[in-house]
Motif scaffolding. Structure first.
Motif, mmCIF file in Angstrom:
data_model
loop_
_atom_site.group_PDB
_atom_site.id
_atom_site.type_symbol
_atom_site.label_atom_id
_atom_site.label_comp_id
_atom_site.label_asym_id
_atom_site.label_seq_id
_atom_site.Cartn_x
_atom_site.Cartn_y
_atom_site.Cartn_z
ATOM 1 N N THR A 106 3.461 8.108 -17.634
ATOM 2 C CA THR A 106 3.463 8.008 -16.176
ATOM 3 C C THR A 106 2.055 7.909 -15.604
ATOM 4 N N VAL A 107 1.088 8.481 -16.321
ATOM 5 C CA VAL A 107 -0.304 8.242 -15.940
ATOM 6 C C VAL A 107 -0.599 6.746 -16.030
ATOM 7 N N ILE A 108 -0.088 6.131 -17.083
ATOM 8 C CA ILE A 108 -0.269 4.696 -17.281
ATOM 9 C C ILE A 108 0.507 3.922 -16.214
ATOM 10 N N ALA A 109 1.688 4.414 -15.851
ATOM 11 C CA ALA A 109 2.480 3.760 -14.804
ATOM 12 C C ALA A 109 1.692 3.692 -13.507
ATOM 13 N N SER A 110 1.000 4.757 -13.205
ATOM 14 C CA SER A 110 0.181 4.768 -11.999
ATOM 15 C C SER A 110 -0.933 3.741 -12.085
ATOM 16 N N GLN A 111 -1.440 3.489 -13.296
ATOM 17 C CA GLN A 111 -2.519 2.523 -13.477
ATOM 18 C C GLN A 111 -2.094 1.130 -13.033
ATOM 19 N N ALA A 112 -0.828 0.759 -13.267
ATOM 20 C CA ALA A 112 -0.355 -0.571 -12.892
ATOM 21 C C ALA A 112 -0.488 -0.794 -11.393
ATOM 22 N N VAL A 113 -0.083 0.199 -10.608
ATOM 23 C CA VAL A 113 -0.139 0.054 -9.158
ATOM 24 C C VAL A 113 -1.567 0.159 -8.648
ATOM 25 N N ILE A 114 -2.364 1.048 -9.256
ATOM 26 C CA ILE A 114 -3.753 1.216 -8.812
ATOM 27 C C ILE A 114 -4.533 -0.080 -9.002
ATOM 28 N N TYR A 119 0.836 -1.208 0.000
ATOM 29 C CA TYR A 119 0.000 0.000 0.000
ATOM 30 C C TYR A 119 0.870 1.257 0.000
ATOM 31 N N GLY A 120 2.016 1.204 0.692
ATOM 32 C CA GLY A 120 2.935 2.335 0.643
ATOM 33 C C GLY A 120 3.455 2.580 -0.757
ATOM 34 N N ASP A 121 3.806 1.492 -1.446
ATOM 35 C CA ASP A 121 4.255 1.599 -2.833
ATOM 36 C C ASP A 121 3.140 2.140 -3.719
ATOM 37 N N GLY A 122 1.902 1.707 -3.435
ATOM 38 C CA GLY A 122 0.762 2.129 -4.246
ATOM 39 C C GLY A 122 0.467 3.612 -4.149
ATOM 40 N N MET A 123 0.890 4.247 -3.068
ATOM 41 C CA MET A 123 0.675 5.687 -2.938
ATOM 42 C C MET A 123 1.833 6.493 -3.524
ATOM 43 N N ILE A 124 3.070 6.003 -3.359
ATOM 44 C CA ILE A 124 4.220 6.791 -3.793
ATOM 45 C C ILE A 124 4.416 6.712 -5.304
ATOM 46 N N THR A 125 4.147 5.548 -5.912
ATOM 47 C CA THR A 125 4.409 5.372 -7.343
ATOM 48 C C THR A 125 3.691 6.406 -8.215
ATOM 49 N N PRO A 126 2.378 6.598 -8.078
ATOM 50 C CA PRO A 126 1.744 7.612 -8.945
ATOM 51 C C PRO A 126 2.305 9.010 -8.712
ATOM 52 N N ILE A 133 -6.517 10.991 -2.299
ATOM 53 C CA ILE A 133 -6.224 11.984 -1.256
ATOM 54 C C ILE A 133 -4.787 11.827 -0.767
ATOM 55 N N GLY A 134 -4.380 10.578 -0.496
ATOM 56 C CA GLY A 134 -3.027 10.344 -0.010
ATOM 57 C C GLY A 134 -1.970 10.772 -1.010
ATOM 58 N N ILE A 135 -2.192 10.497 -2.288
ATOM 59 C CA ILE A 135 -1.214 10.833 -3.319
ATOM 60 C C ILE A 135 -1.114 12.348 -3.494
ATOM 61 N N LEU A 136 -2.238 13.043 -3.460
ATOM 62 C CA LEU A 136 -2.202 14.503 -3.577
ATOM 63 C C LEU A 136 -1.449 15.131 -2.408
ATOM 64 N N VAL A 137 -1.639 14.576 -1.218
ATOM 65 C CA VAL A 137 -0.908 15.071 -0.046
ATOM 66 C C VAL A 137 0.593 14.865 -0.229
ATOM 67 N N THR A 158 0.614 18.532 -12.177
ATOM 68 C CA THR A 158 0.694 17.176 -11.607
ATOM 69 C C THR A 158 -0.595 16.825 -10.877
ATOM 70 N N LEU A 159 -1.090 17.737 -10.074
ATOM 71 C CA LEU A 159 -2.337 17.484 -9.340
ATOM 72 C C LEU A 159 -3.502 17.257 -10.297
ATOM 73 N N ALA A 160 -3.578 18.059 -11.353
ATOM 74 C CA ALA A 160 -4.681 17.921 -12.314
ATOM 75 C C ALA A 160 -4.614 16.580 -13.040
ATOM 76 N N VAL A 161 -3.408 16.161 -13.409
ATOM 77 C CA VAL A 161 -3.247 14.871 -14.101
ATOM 78 C C VAL A 161 -3.675 13.715 -13.198
ATOM 79 N N LEU A 162 -3.275 13.769 -11.936
ATOM 80 C CA LEU A 162 -3.618 12.688 -11.000
ATOM 81 C C LEU A 162 -5.118 12.625 -10.748
ATOM 82 N N VAL A 163 -5.749 13.773 -10.588
ATOM 83 C CA VAL A 163 -7.207 13.787 -10.390
ATOM 84 C C VAL A 163 -7.905 13.185 -11.603
#
Length: 628
Positions: free
Chosen positions: A302-310, A119-126, A353-357, A152-157
């Motif tokens: 990198t948006v796609i990279a985040s998809q792998a962990v999500i 879960y820690g990896d899942g938050m930091i990777t994106p 929320i965690g990733i934006l923080v 960055t915030l807009a892309v993640l949202v």
């Protein structure tokens, strides 16, 4: 017989291997954005030839040993009916382990620790992936610097907003983008290698060993950064259930590994030619005119990279609560044809929320890199331990082969984990804190459920005695079917006892339904249902489901009637569900604060009627207060 025609091969590539690029390899595929840069920063010296070759050699052989050998060649064999990830591996290991109870306890602790760290990896990777790509826009034009964090915030949202459309649809759109990405990585890397072919000397592992021996403390810091090259390996294994092992292996060996190796060596060649390029070797390896297009492509990648962990986190969470390590959560199926395509709205919100923080707190990918690595290397360590148990106990592999093999895995994982512990003060405490919180939640839920059963089940009465003592004295029974959900081993459901005691009502047909989750991903249809006619209109039905399946109670009854396991037609059916209300007490069991945490989780878990897809207008919930 398999269809090996060219048409079937094209179908296989288009529908499995190409989407796998977009979901499975996004994380590891974008590691070249920051890995070599952080390794050279950690070296603390000018990027002279010996340093560059030593770092490149470590990265290359880490990719081979950790990803190609450990995960792709061996760990992916430990699929639980096609499902991967550390929870599926834990279920396999528990099923095969023999010996005293303390061994099983240690095994569960290892599995929960690895899952918690994931879960820690899942938050930091994106956070680090998207931030590092958007920073590339600053390399293309310094005017973009004030907009890095907002972009960055807009892309993640936006990324988390599209999750409800499902992994399959996301992968279908992302796959072609990642194909272009890997071709760009390999093509540019090959171009730079042709300009400076001497960089290929780093294929010799001697350069890695020489660097480690010559640089002492700095070598450990570099080793802690080298692991950034393989941070997607655990997500690769966790996402195996979405596409299967074959397309993942093919994509890795035919495209991903060659593209990554060529790009890392191309970056190294760029730094050897222009030492100042060490400040951002990925983007500076491209011609100036190509940097803005590559920054935009990198942002998409990198948006796609985040998809792998999500998607891996979704799978892990579903497995965890079906196996009894987390409270029930609301799940949406996002595909009518593909099993495992799910969306968890609550988890999606908390992850975002965690990733934006994290982005707002660390503000740069280099600062986030100091927090990266500990979580994923800890999970890798636990995966190696569980793999040994499965290979030895379930497969019967010879110790003479298995011990040296797993010993190598543990030595590499342990070296990476130890090196990353040096970054605890600089930010490595964060994934450890996230992992500790997840571990406390999972272990508390597991222990709390055990306490509930201990308090309730000693008071259980047999169904036979209930029918002999209570049913004959009941007044006229009402028409219709009463379905009472019971936990495994509960005996008479609390809802049935309370209904008879307080409402003095009993239906003409009474069905006691037990939904049993097993340690397999899916149960065969032939073994799924069993029913017993107890007489006097009472039936006991047991429905077995795997930890990757979501049961629907109305369909269970419909299927039982179709198979002749129940006599009556659908009729007027009412569903009775117990809703337990634990009351924390100082009595022996758990610390009071953990009992309060368990009570909070139980109150906020998805309601049984929602989870089991029971029509709301047909449900009667009966509250049962239990001291723990």
């Amino acid at each position: 017989m398999k269809n090996n025609s060219p048409a079937s091969d094209r179908h296989w590539i288009r529908h499995l291997a190409l989407p796998a690029l977009g979901v499975v390899f996004g994380d590891i595929g974008t590691s070249p954005l920051y890995t070599l840069r952080e390794c050279l920063n950690a070296a603390g010296t000018a990027p002279v030839e010996s340093v560059v070759l030593g770092v490149l050699s470590m990265i290359f052989w880490t990719l081979l040993f950790v990803v190609a050998l450990k995960y792709v060649a061996f760990v992916m064999r430990a699929d639980n009916q096609g499902e991967g990830g550390i929870m599926a591996l834990l279920a396999l290991a528990q099923r095969s382990l023999q010996g005293p109870p303390w061994r099983r306890w240690l095994l569960v602790m290892a599995g929960l620790s690895g899952a918690a760290l994931f879960y820690g990896d899942g938050m930091i990777t994106p956070a680090i992936s998207v931030l590092s790509a958007v920073e590339g826009l600053e390399v293309a034009t310094p005017l973009f610097r004030p907009y890095i964090i907002p972009t960055t915030l807009a892309v993640l949202v936006g990324l988390f907003a599209v999750q409800r459309h499902g992994t399959a649809r996301v992968g279908r759109y992302f796959g072609p983008v990642m194909l272009v990405w890997f071709l760009a990585l390999g093509g540019m890397g090959l171009f730079r290698i042709a300009e400076h072919p001497g960089v290929l000397r780093a294929l010799n592992p001697w350069y890695a060993l020489e660097f480690l021996a010559a640089h002492g403390h700095e070598a450990l810091l570099v080793l802690g950064a080298v692991v950034l090259a393989v941070t997607g390996a655990e997500a690769l294994y966790a996402d195996m259930g979405h596409f299967g092992a074959r397309p993942i292996r093919a994509a890795w060996f035919y495209l991903v590994l060659p593209a990554l190796a060529l790009n890392y060596f191309g970056q190294g060649a760029t730094v050897l030619a222009v030492p100042d390029a060490a400040r951002n070797p990925f983007f500076l390896m491209f011609p100036e005119a190509a940097r803005m297009p590559m920054a935009l492509l990198a942002t998409a990648a990198t948006v796609i990279a985040s998809q792998a962990v999500i998607s891996g986190t979704y799978s892990l969470t579903q497995q965890a609560f079906q196996l009894g390590y987390l409270p029930r959560m609301h799940i949406l199926h996002t595909s009518e044809t593909e099993r495992g395509q799910i969306f968890l709205p609550g988890l999606n919100t908390w992850l975002l929320i965690g990733i934006l923080v994290l982005v707002l707190g660390f503000e740069s990918s280099s600062r986030l890199a100091s927090a990266y690595g500990i979580a994923v290397t800890g999970t890798m360590l636990m995966t190696s331990v569980l793999f040994y148990v499965v290979a030895r106990q379930a497969w019967g592999w010879n110790r003479a082969f298995l011990l040296p093999l797993v010993g190598i895995f543990l030595m590499i994982d342990g070296a990476f984990f130890g090196a990353n512990l040096l970054k605890v003060v600089e930010g490595g405490w964060l994934p450890l804190a996230i992992g500790l919180a997840a571990f406390v939640v999972m272990s508390t839920w597991r222990k709390g459920r055990s306490l509930l059963f201990q308090r309730l089940y000693p008071q259980k009465a047999s169904m036979e005695r209930f029918m002999a003592d209570t049913v004959p004295g009941m007044p006229g029974r009402v028409r219709g079917t009463g379905v009472f959900l019971a936990a495994p081993g509960e005996g008479i459901p609390n809802a049935l006892l309370m209904n008879v005691r307080h409402n003095k009502i009993l239906h003409e047909e009474v069905v006691v339904l037990v939904v049993l989750f097993t340690d397999q991903p899916r149960e065969p249809e032939a073994d799924r249902y069993s029913a017993q006619d107890l007489g006097l209109g009472f039936f006991q039905v047991i429905a077995r489901f795997g930890f990757m399946e979501l049961p629907a109670v109305p369909r269970i009854l419909e299927e039982c009637r179709r198979r002749g396991l129940l006599d009556s037609g659908p009729g007027d059916t009412s569903y009775f569900v117990s809703r337990l209300r634990p009351l924390p007490t100082p009595a022996p069991g758990m610390a009071l604060w953990r009992e309060k945490l368990f009570a909070f989780m139980l109150r906020n878990a998805a309601h049984a009627p929602d989870f089991f897809q029971i029509p709301a207008e047909q449900v009667i919930e009966i509250n049962v207060r239990v001291e723990i």
